[in-house]
Design a protein around this motif. Structure first.
Motif, PDB file in Angstrom:
ATOM      1  N   GLU A  21      31.569  11.456 -18.588  1.00  0.00           N
ATOM      2  CA  GLU A  21      31.434  10.447 -17.553  1.00  0.00           C
ATOM      3  C   GLU A  21      33.089   9.648 -17.553  1.00  0.00           C
ATOM      4  N   ILE A  22      33.319   9.148 -18.167  1.00  0.00           N
ATOM      5  CA  ILE A  22      35.347   8.167 -18.183  1.00  0.00           C
ATOM      6  C   ILE A  22      35.903  10.011 -16.954  1.00  0.00           C
ATOM      7  N   LEU A  23      35.991  10.861 -17.131  1.00  0.00           N
ATOM      8  CA  LEU A  23      36.486  11.977 -15.717  1.00  0.00           C
ATOM      9  C   LEU A  23      35.949  12.005 -14.747  1.00  0.00           C
ATOM     10  N   GLU A  24      34.331  11.741 -14.482  1.00  0.00           N
ATOM     11  CA  GLU A  24      33.642  11.729 -13.295  1.00  0.00           C
ATOM     12  C   GLU A  24      34.070  10.279 -12.808  1.00  0.00           C
ATOM     13  N   ASP A  25      34.549   9.396 -13.576  1.00  0.00           N
ATOM     14  CA  ASP A  25      34.987   8.232 -12.767  1.00  0.00           C
ATOM     15  C   ASP A  25      36.353   8.204 -12.014  1.00  0.00           C
ATOM     16  N   ILE A  26      36.764   8.929 -13.209  1.00  0.00           N
ATOM     17  CA  ILE A  26      38.516   9.095 -12.875  1.00  0.00           C
ATOM     18  C   ILE A  26      38.037   9.691 -11.414  1.00  0.00           C
ATOM     19  N   HIS A  27      37.175  11.257 -11.136  1.00  0.00           N
ATOM     20  CA  HIS A  27      37.927  12.077 -10.055  1.00  0.00           C
ATOM     21  C   HIS A  27      37.054  11.062  -9.330  1.00  0.00           C
ATOM     22  N   ASN A  28      35.987  10.459  -9.049  1.00  0.00           N
ATOM     23  CA  ASN A  28      35.690  10.086  -7.682  1.00  0.00           C
ATOM     24  C   ASN A  28      35.789   8.130  -7.832  1.00  0.00           C
ATOM     25  N   GLY A  29      37.500   7.875  -8.307  1.00  0.00           N
ATOM     26  CA  GLY A  29      38.229   6.563  -7.674  1.00  0.00           C
ATOM     27  C   GLY A  29      36.975   5.338  -8.721  1.00  0.00           C
ATOM     28  N   GLN A  30      36.667   5.292  -9.765  1.00  0.00           N
ATOM     29  CA  GLN A  30      35.742   4.980 -10.214  1.00  0.00           C
ATOM     30  C   GLN A  30      35.539   4.280 -11.600  1.00  0.00           C
TER      31      GLN A  30
END
Length: 253
Positions: A21-30
């Motif tokens: 989930e943290i990696l997804e945040d990083i990739h999505n700029g969130q």
């Protein structure tokens, strides 16, 4: 439900979910997931969050600059738990690349909340153990800072490196031998005790203490070293008596 209320299998799954989930945040700029985990009441959830940042950085699943930009934003949070976890995350990066995260510790040293300042100490310990040269060079500039708590925190932070490599931190500790603040002196004495009980360390410490000027402080440090050899007798290389005999023979003060 707390982290350690879960089964081992559930904990593994949670750690994987946090990293994903943290990696997804990083990739999505969130930063929704990051904030949720970094602010969690459970220490071990927060730890999983900052370790996830370290793993993502190490595996190059996100660029260093992207991660740093995220952490810069998080350090401005009004929540001390978020700032604390951010410092710990920066410490994970600093194990291999201190220069890119040094500014987090410059700021964290002066945070209003003790938990954030404690995170700086903990991070200095883990970074200094694995990446000592830049970390110790950074620490030197704060040894004579006018704020006694800063001097104390730096003294405490470099301790872990000294447990295996006392020669690396003894010059920094000596810079504090004439410090007039009781909390700093007490921390200095404590650290000298902590770096003197592993193999080969007592010899290095005693040899160095022979050249210190503050003989009163040195005597208190030697008393602490003797006491540590009793308190940590299950871990110390020498018995307390052997430590006393060595000090009596080799300390010339």
């Amino acid at each position: 439900m707390g982290f350690y209320d879960l089964s081992k299998k559930e904990r593994v799954q949670l750690v994987q979910a946090i990293e994903s989930e943290i990696l997804e945040d990083i990739h999505n700029g969130q930063k929704n997931a990051v904030l949720r985990y970094f602010s969690d009441e459970d220490t071990y959830i927060r730890k999983s969050g900052y370790l996830a940042i370290g793993k993502i950085h190490k595996s190059a699943k996100a660029s260093t600059s992207t991660i740093i930009n995220l952490l810069n934003t998080l350090l401005k949070s009004d929540l001390e738990k978020v700032r604390q976890t951010t410092i710990n995350a920066a410490g994970e990066l600093g194990k291999t690349n201190f220069e890119v995260v040094a500014h987090f510790f410059d700021k964290g040293l002066f945070d209003d909340h003790h938990s954030v300042r404690n995170a700086v100490i903990g991070s200095i310990k883990k970074m200094g153990e694995q990446n000592p040269e830049p970390v110790l060079n950074w620490a030197k500039k704060y040894l004579h800072h006018p704020d006694k708590e800063v001097r104390r925190e730096i003294c405490h932070g470099i301790e872990l490196r000294g447990r295996k490599h006392p020669k690396d931190i003894l010059p920094l500790l000596r810079a504090l031998e004439h410090d007039g603040t009781a909390r700093v002196k007490n921390t200095l004495i404590h650290v000298l005790g902590q770096i003197a009980y592993k193999k080969g360390c007592l010899e290095t410490v005693v040899k160095d203490l022979n050249s210190w000027e503050n003989k009163e402080l040195v005597q208190k440090a030697l008393d602490e070293i003797v006491d540590v050899h009793h308190r940590y007798r299950n871990f110390a290389v020498l018995t307390q008596k052997q430590a006393i005999d060595y000090i009596d023979k080799n300390y010339m003060g």
